[in-house]
Design a protein around this motif. Sequence first.
Motif, PDB file in Angstrom:
ATOM      1  N   ALA A  26       0.834  -1.207   0.000  1.00  0.00           N
ATOM      2  CA  ALA A  26       0.000   0.000   0.000  1.00  0.00           C
ATOM      3  C   ALA A  26       0.863   1.249   0.000  1.00  0.00           C
ATOM      4  O   ALA A  26       0.565   2.228  -0.683  1.00  0.00           O
ATOM      5  CB  ALA A  26      -0.938  -0.004   1.207  1.00  0.00           C
ATOM      6  N   ARG A  27       1.957   1.229   0.733  1.00  0.00           N
ATOM      7  CA  ARG A  27       2.867   2.376   0.819  1.00  0.00           C
ATOM      8  C   ARG A  27       3.456   2.703  -0.545  1.00  0.00           C
ATOM      9  O   ARG A  27       3.615   3.860  -0.904  1.00  0.00           O
ATOM     10  CB  ARG A  27       3.956   2.075   1.834  1.00  0.00           C
ATOM     11  CG  ARG A  27       5.091   3.070   1.930  1.00  0.00           C
ATOM     12  CD  ARG A  27       4.667   4.355   2.597  1.00  0.00           C
ATOM     13  NE  ARG A  27       5.771   5.235   2.839  1.00  0.00           N
ATOM     14  CZ  ARG A  27       6.368   5.979   1.918  1.00  0.00           C
ATOM     15  NH1 ARG A  27       5.997   5.918   0.671  1.00  0.00           N
ATOM     16  NH2 ARG A  27       7.368   6.780   2.235  1.00  0.00           N
ATOM     17  N   LEU A  28       3.786   1.682  -1.321  1.00  0.00           N
ATOM     18  CA  LEU A  28       4.316   1.917  -2.665  1.00  0.00           C
ATOM     19  C   LEU A  28       3.254   2.489  -3.596  1.00  0.00           C
ATOM     20  O   LEU A  28       3.571   3.248  -4.511  1.00  0.00           O
ATOM     21  CB  LEU A  28       4.877   0.619  -3.242  1.00  0.00           C
ATOM     22  CG  LEU A  28       6.188   0.148  -2.624  1.00  0.00           C
ATOM     23  CD1 LEU A  28       6.518  -1.257  -3.100  1.00  0.00           C
ATOM     24  CD2 LEU A  28       7.322   1.110  -2.959  1.00  0.00           C
ATOM     25  N   LEU A  29       2.015   2.125  -3.364  1.00  0.00           N
ATOM     26  CA  LEU A  29       0.943   2.618  -4.231  1.00  0.00           C
ATOM     27  C   LEU A  29       0.563   4.060  -3.932  1.00  0.00           C
ATOM     28  O   LEU A  29       0.332   4.848  -4.850  1.00  0.00           O
ATOM     29  CB  LEU A  29      -0.304   1.730  -4.096  1.00  0.00           C
ATOM     30  CG  LEU A  29      -0.205   0.334  -4.684  1.00  0.00           C
ATOM     31  CD1 LEU A  29      -1.448  -0.465  -4.330  1.00  0.00           C
ATOM     32  CD2 LEU A  29      -0.012   0.379  -6.180  1.00  0.00           C
ATOM     33  N   VAL A  30       0.471   4.431  -2.665  1.00  0.00           N
ATOM     34  CA  VAL A  30      -0.019   5.768  -2.324  1.00  0.00           C
ATOM     35  C   VAL A  30       1.080   6.715  -1.857  1.00  0.00           C
ATOM     36  O   VAL A  30       0.841   7.912  -1.754  1.00  0.00           O
ATOM     37  CB  VAL A  30      -1.160   5.726  -1.278  1.00  0.00           C
ATOM     38  CG1 VAL A  30      -2.343   4.969  -1.803  1.00  0.00           C
ATOM     39  CG2 VAL A  30      -0.696   5.152   0.032  1.00  0.00           C
ATOM     40  N   LEU A  31       2.267   6.207  -1.586  1.00  0.00           N
ATOM     41  CA  LEU A  31       3.447   7.016  -1.269  1.00  0.00           C
ATOM     42  C   LEU A  31       3.331   7.868  -0.018  1.00  0.00           C
ATOM     43  O   LEU A  31       4.081   8.810   0.160  1.00  0.00           O
ATOM     44  CB  LEU A  31       3.808   7.913  -2.467  1.00  0.00           C
ATOM     45  CG  LEU A  31       4.061   7.163  -3.768  1.00  0.00           C
ATOM     46  CD1 LEU A  31       4.276   8.150  -4.900  1.00  0.00           C
ATOM     47  CD2 LEU A  31       5.247   6.233  -3.625  1.00  0.00           C
ATOM     48  N   ASP A  32       2.410   7.554   0.846  1.00  0.00           N
ATOM     49  CA  ASP A  32       2.273   8.271   2.113  1.00  0.00           C
ATOM     50  C   ASP A  32       1.946   7.229   3.167  1.00  0.00           C
ATOM     51  O   ASP A  32       0.974   6.486   3.029  1.00  0.00           O
ATOM     52  CB  ASP A  32       1.162   9.321   2.020  1.00  0.00           C
ATOM     53  CG  ASP A  32       0.956  10.024   3.344  1.00  0.00           C
ATOM     54  OD1 ASP A  32       0.045   9.599   4.094  1.00  0.00           O
ATOM     55  OD2 ASP A  32       1.697  10.978   3.624  1.00  0.00           O
ATOM     56  N   HIS A  33       2.755   7.170   4.215  1.00  0.00           N
ATOM     57  CA  HIS A  33       2.586   6.105   5.206  1.00  0.00           C
ATOM     58  C   HIS A  33       1.219   6.158   5.883  1.00  0.00           C
ATOM     59  O   HIS A  33       0.562   5.126   6.034  1.00  0.00           O
ATOM     60  CB  HIS A  33       3.704   6.168   6.249  1.00  0.00           C
ATOM     61  CG  HIS A  33       3.709   4.992   7.165  1.00  0.00           C
ATOM     62  ND1 HIS A  33       4.135   3.748   6.760  1.00  0.00           N
ATOM     63  CD2 HIS A  33       3.299   4.862   8.440  1.00  0.00           C
ATOM     64  CE1 HIS A  33       3.997   2.894   7.768  1.00  0.00           C
ATOM     65  NE2 HIS A  33       3.498   3.547   8.801  1.00  0.00           N
ATOM     66  N   GLY A  34       0.786   7.342   6.268  1.00  0.00           N
ATOM     67  CA  GLY A  34      -0.517   7.472   6.937  1.00  0.00           C
ATOM     68  C   GLY A  34      -1.667   7.056   6.036  1.00  0.00           C
ATOM     69  O   GLY A  34      -2.584   6.345   6.465  1.00  0.00           O
TER      70      GLY A  34
END
Length: 174
Positions: free
Chosen positions: A31-39
């Motif tokens: 998910a982090r790679l897809l949206v580029l924001d940890h939160g």
Amino acid sequence: MALVYLGVRDQDEAAFTAFVATSGDRLLRFARLLVLDHGEAEDALQEALTRLARHWHRTETPEAYTRTILVNLARDRGRRRHLVPTPAEDVEPERGAPAPDPADALAARRRLDVLLASLPPKQRATVVLRVVEDLSEAETARIMGCAAGTVRSNLSRALGSLRDRLGDSLEAMS
């Protein structure tokens, strides 16, 4: 008992909990790679797991189902932001957080975030699924809900764009 209202029956609750325990970190990285924001990645994963819980009793491949949901959520996020990529920000680690990665790995990760952020959401999802997750064209097409030819063209365009950007940055470093 808390998961019953989401559709997870008592007998399935242990299996669902075990799935989250074993796959949660891997899915969060995805998910982090897809949206580029940890939160936002955490929020997207929570939403995906909530949706998975509703369909747990009839899902044969929960990890693939969850990845599909995450790709769709990332695509929706891109639409909401009018397909304008948001660059990754440098964030100070929280106190008590694990020690940061070594400097080289962290710098490489930031470069990857910037490069991925430069791609439209569909191309970014294609690169993450095909290159980072090493899924086949058919698996990527199934998760993204498109034809294999679309996967090939998205990947070709994305890699061409990344080559152009890397070429510019390599020339600037010379």
